[in-house]
Structures are given as structure tokens and as C-alpha cells.
Design an enzyme around this catalytic site. Structure first.
Site, PDB file in Angstrom:
ATOM      1  N   ASP A 203       0.852  -1.190   0.000  1.00 30.63           N
ATOM      2  CA  ASP A 203       0.000   0.000   0.000  1.00 30.63           C
ATOM      3  C   ASP A 203       0.897   1.253   0.000  1.00 30.63           C
ATOM      4  O   ASP A 203       1.869   1.310  -0.759  1.00 30.63           O
ATOM      5  CB  ASP A 203      -0.964  -0.033   1.187  1.00 30.63           C
ATOM      6  CG  ASP A 203      -2.125   0.936   1.049  1.00 30.63           C
ATOM      7  OD1 ASP A 203      -3.113   0.581   0.391  1.00 30.63           O
ATOM      8  OD2 ASP A 203      -2.025   2.057   1.581  1.00 30.63           O
TER       9      ASP A 203
ATOM     10  N   TYR B  89      -3.662  11.053   1.256  1.00 28.34           N
ATOM     11  CA  TYR B  89      -4.108  10.933  -0.134  1.00 28.34           C
ATOM     12  C   TYR B  89      -4.140  12.302  -0.808  1.00 28.34           C
ATOM     13  O   TYR B  89      -3.721  12.453  -1.955  1.00 28.34           O
ATOM     14  CB  TYR B  89      -5.496  10.287  -0.195  1.00 28.34           C
ATOM     15  CG  TYR B  89      -5.483   8.804   0.056  1.00 28.34           C
ATOM     16  CD1 TYR B  89      -5.550   7.900  -1.001  1.00 28.34           C
ATOM     17  CD2 TYR B  89      -5.402   8.301   1.357  1.00 28.34           C
ATOM     18  CE1 TYR B  89      -5.533   6.530  -0.778  1.00 28.34           C
ATOM     19  CE2 TYR B  89      -5.387   6.937   1.588  1.00 28.34           C
ATOM     20  CZ  TYR B  89      -5.448   6.059   0.525  1.00 28.34           C
ATOM     21  OH  TYR B  89      -5.420   4.711   0.750  1.00 28.34           O
TER      22      TYR B  89
ATOM     23  N   HIS C 193      -4.616  -7.833  -0.388  1.00 32.10           N
ATOM     24  CA  HIS C 193      -3.930  -6.564  -0.184  1.00 32.10           C
ATOM     25  C   HIS C 193      -3.156  -6.486   1.133  1.00 32.10           C
ATOM     26  O   HIS C 193      -2.088  -5.895   1.191  1.00 32.10           O
ATOM     27  CB  HIS C 193      -4.967  -5.439  -0.244  1.00 32.10           C
ATOM     28  CG  HIS C 193      -4.385  -4.068  -0.187  1.00 32.10           C
ATOM     29  ND1 HIS C 193      -3.614  -3.548  -1.207  1.00 32.10           N
ATOM     30  CD2 HIS C 193      -4.438  -3.097   0.770  1.00 32.10           C
ATOM     31  CE1 HIS C 193      -3.237  -2.315  -0.883  1.00 32.10           C
ATOM     32  NE2 HIS C 193      -3.719  -2.031   0.303  1.00 32.10           N
TER      33      HIS C 193
END
Length: 469
Positions: A238, A388, A445
Site C-alpha cells: 500500500d 491521499y 492486499h
């Protein structure tokens, strides 16, 4: 000059079709040579991002002491949690919707009931404090990390390794894999450093705009230097994948190897287009394997459409994190639904078709809720979402790190249920020194959290190959 004239005459004497073939070949050879020369001249490192992220202005001297830290709670904190849980309003789910609309509220009530009546946060804090925690001030921020030293065994080679998490995870993701890396009876064992990204968990959030993966990489490189490591290995998934890759780009002389379980590499250009057109039929011509074909195609269905379904959160967090984060920071149940839905879907897209989201197929509720409590007790959901915004507010392809390769020895673990599959041939455009590429048997993930044995074994094999053990 006479040699050039002779070449011209020889070329003129050829038939037109032969002239065309020779010209085309010359252009192709020239293009290859130009590419090789440019690649040879390509920068092999990028500068660290020297900024001050603390409140106010940078002091003349920043304290560099490292001090122990203990995770704690209080009766007031726990009671406040219960009060907020008790006031939650639920919306009835649509019939047979399972997890297709997000976290199914019927199952959410079951999870929350366990959280309210059975989950023991004090007990889980004891679990968290199993390993030594520390903090230190770097670039104005209190940076939290755990440091796990292996027990001394004669003949074992001890290798320093930093593990970096992503969103919506935390350092706790690595608690299953830590014993496998630090307590092994093998001839290779690791001393592991697990930091919290600033703005996540117990690491202080940046006070200024612009804290990107480059800033986090700079902070973590300074952390390793402060801990006395001149060379070390890195592992991440990630955001941790991007941060550790940036670290390798900044200090390739210090990073002995980079291992990733989420492969972020450019997917564009003529080669990529040819992979999509020819790959399903003649994969070997474009550097794909049969397993790549199985994971990639049909490309639109398995990649483009799935990303459209699963990246709504990213668009929110990359534009207005504070707006959405306000609700999550005030509702523990809202926070749990928002985060746990990722631990369902990102583990396996097929979990969307299950009434319970498949949450407990890979995780226990205690483990999942411990991660939620790290976000809740520190109030870090907004600052974690801002990461983000900072990274995606401009086109990342224009950043220096996107235009620079990674030249340190690299190991890539491709888990079958990762959000996007990246074949080795695509990854090689970014990672120029791939030592190890593994098609993992299972997992998605959250590799360290889901399949710690598989990931640990792959890391060990990779490091042994680099160390030539």
C-alpha cells in the site's frame, strides 16, 4: 569523409525495397542505442525532502533523543466509546445486498455488539505493548515505532529490516509476521523496525501542507540513521510500497534490498498497449506468463471496472478528506464500517457476495477491532486520509520519483487478490534490478496480516539471495 561517400554510393546502388529495409533497421538500431544511452544517463537517486512539518517555525536545534513509549487507555476513554456506540443509528440494508453496497448494516450490528460487550481493549493494549515502543522527534514530528530485536543465537546473521504499513492499516498489521522474522531458528534472522507513518496511529500528524510519500521516506531514512543502521532492507505494501521505494531512490547506497507486496509501476506507452492487445493470445511475445494472463484478462473487467467500483474512497480522500473525516472521527461505528469494509473487499473481491463480508475468514474480530481502536483512540482518521490529498493533489507522474527508476535489488511478491496485478515485464520499467518475482499462492492486499507465513518466507528467500547465503 571518403568512407561516408563510399557508404552513400553503396546505399544508392541498392534496390528501393532494400533501401527501405536498411533505413528501417537503422532507425530501429538508432532508437535502441538512444534508449540505452538515455537509460545509462538516468539519475539513480533523488534528493531527500528537507522540510519542517511541526507546528510553528523550525527551532535552531531539534532534540534527537529516543524515548520509550507505552500504549495506554483510561476508563473515561472506554466509557466515551460505549456511549457513542449506544447512540448509533442504523439503516436497514437492501434485501440480498450482502456487501455490494458497502458494509452490510445487519452484520455491522453483530460486529458492534461484539465490540461493545466482549472486546477487551485493555487486554489488547497488553498485546500491543508486547513489543518495545519508542518515539523520537524528526523534522518537527513525534515519530512512533516499535523495534524488535531477535534473541541472540550463535551463528545467526542478524539483518535490519524496516516494515512500513499503509491505509487503512497500522503497525499492528505486522504483529503476526514479527515472530516469523525475529524468532527464526534459521541462519538468517531480522531486527525489525515498524514505524507509524506520520498522521497514523501514535505518530504525530504533520501541521503543514505537502507531507507526501517523499516526506515520509525522508523521515524514515533519518530514523534508521538515528538508530545506527548504515545499511538495511525495506518491505512495504500500500502506501508503504511507495514510501519504501522512495527511500531506495533517495539512499540506494544504504538500502541493501527492497521487498514489496504491492507493485506500483507505470502502465502506459507502446509496450503496455501491445501487452493488452497481444497478451491474451501470444503472451510470451510481450513478456507475460500464463499466470499473468489469468490474473489480467479480461483486462477491462478485472482491472478497470473493479477499480471504478473500489476507488470511490480514494477520490473523496484525495479531494476533501476533512469533510468526510469529520463524521468518521466522531462516530466509532461509522469509522469501523468505513475501515472494515476494506478488510473485506481488499482481501477478496468475492467477499462482496457474502452476508458477513468474509471478514473472519482471514482475521479475528479482536485483531480487526484493535486496528480500529488505534485509529479511534488517537483520532488519526482525518490526518491519515489527508495523506491521499497531499500525494494526489498534483499529477504524480510528473514527480521526480515517478521519472526515476529504482536500482537497488528488489523482490516483488504478487498476491493473487491484490487490487491490481503487475507482471514482472511491466514492473521492470520502474524496478531495474529485480532479483525475485513471486506468484503467491493466495492472499490479497493486507499480505502481512492475511498470510504472514507466505510473506515471511518470501522475504527470507529474497534477502538470502541478495546476501548470497
Amino acid at each position: 569523409m571518403q568512407a561516408i561517400e563510399d557508404l552513400r554510393q553503396a546505399f544508392s546502388s541498392l534496390e528501393p525495397k532494400h533501401q527501405q529495409i536498411l533505413a528501417a533497421g537503422s532507425v530501429a538500431v538508432g532508437g535502441v542505442l538512444t534508449y540505452l544511452l538515455c537509460r545509462k544517463r538516468e539519475a539513480k537517486s533523488i534528493p531527500m525532502l528537507e522540510e519542517w512539518w511541526g507546528a510553528g517555525v523550525r527551532p535552531e536545534v531539534e532534540k534527537e533523543n529516543i524515548y520509550p513509549f507505552t500504549v495506554q487507555t483510561s476508563e473515561e476513554e472506554i466509557q466515551d466509546l460505549y456511549d457513542r456506540i449506544d447512540k448509533t443509528r442504523y439503516t436497514e440494508p437492501l434485501e440480498d445486498s450482502c456487501f455490494q453496497y458497502g458494509f452490510n448494516s445487519t452484520h455491522l450490528q453483530r460486529v458492534v455488539s461484539y465490540w461493545r460487550n466482549q472486546f477487551d481493549w485493555k487486554k489488547q493494549i497488553t498485546v500491543l505493548n508486547k513489543y518495545p515502543h519508542f518515539k523520537t522527534k524528526i523534522d518537527g514530528l513525534d515519530v512512533h515505532f516499535i523495534r524488535v530485536r531477535p534473541p541472540h543465537r550463535e551463528g545467526q546473521k542478524v539483518v535490519p529490516l524496516m516494515l512500513v504499513h499503509g491505509w487503512p492499516g497500522s503497525f499492528y498489521e505486522f504483529y503476526r509476521i514479527l515472530p516469523l522474522l525475529t524468532e527464526s531458528q534459521d541462519d538468517l534472522v531480522f531486527e525489525v523496525i515498524c514505524p507509524s507513518i506520520p498522521g497514523y496511529g501514535f505518530s504525530e500528524a504533520p501541521h503543514k501542507q505537502g507531507f507526501t510519500s517523499l516526506a515520509a521516506a525522508t523521515v524514515f531514512l533519518k530514523l534508521m540513521e538515528r538508530l545506527g543502521f548504515s545499511t538495511f532492507y525495506l518491505q512495504g505494501g500500500d502506501w508503504g510500497s511507495l514510501i519504501t521505494a522512495n527511500m531506495a531512490q533517495m539512499k540506494p547506497q544504504n538500502v541493501k534490498g527492497l521487498h514489496l507486496n504491492m507493485i506500483l509501476a507505470p502502465r502506459k506507452g507502446f509496450g503496455f498497449l501491445m501487452s493488452l492487445l497481444i497478451g491474451p493470445y501470444l503472451p510470451f511475445l510481450v513478456g507475460l506468463t500464463k499466470e499473468d494472463v489469468r490474473r489480467l484478462f479480461p483486462f477491462m473487467e478485472k482491472n478497470v471496472y473493479e477499480m471504478l467500483r473500489e476507488t470511490g474512497y480514494m477520490h473523496i480522500q484525495a479531494t476533501k478528506p476533512d469533510t468526510a473525516g469529520c463524521g468518521l472521527n466522531n462516530s466509532p461505528v461509522g469509522l469501523a464500517a468505513y475501515i472494515l469494509e476494506k478488510f473485506s473487499t481488499w482481501t477478496d473481491f468475492n467477499n462482496r457476495d457474502l452476508e458477513d463480508g468474509g471478514l473472519e475468514r482471514k482475521f479475528s474480530l479482536d485483531d480487526l477491532l484493535t486496528n480500529i481502536m488505534i485509529y479511534w483512540s488517537t483520532g488519526c482518521i482525518v490526518s491519515s486520509m489527508r495523506f491521499y490529498k497531499e500525494n494526489l493533489k498534483t499529477n504524480m507522474e510528473n514527480r521526480l520519483d515517478s521519472r526515476t527508476g529504482v536500482f537497488v535489488p528488489t523482490g516483488l511478491a504478487a498476491f493473487p487478490n491484490e487490487l491490481l496485478h503487475c507482471p514482472r515485464s511491466w514492473a521492470s520499467h520502474k524496478f531495474r534490478n529485480i532479483y525475485f518475482y513471486s506468484y503467491m499462492l493466495r492472499g490479497g492486499h493486507f499480505a502481512a496480516f492475511e498470510e504472514p507465513q507466505l510473506l515471511a518466507a518470501d522475504v527470507v528467500q529474497f534477502v538470502k539471495k541478495v546476501e548470497k547465503m
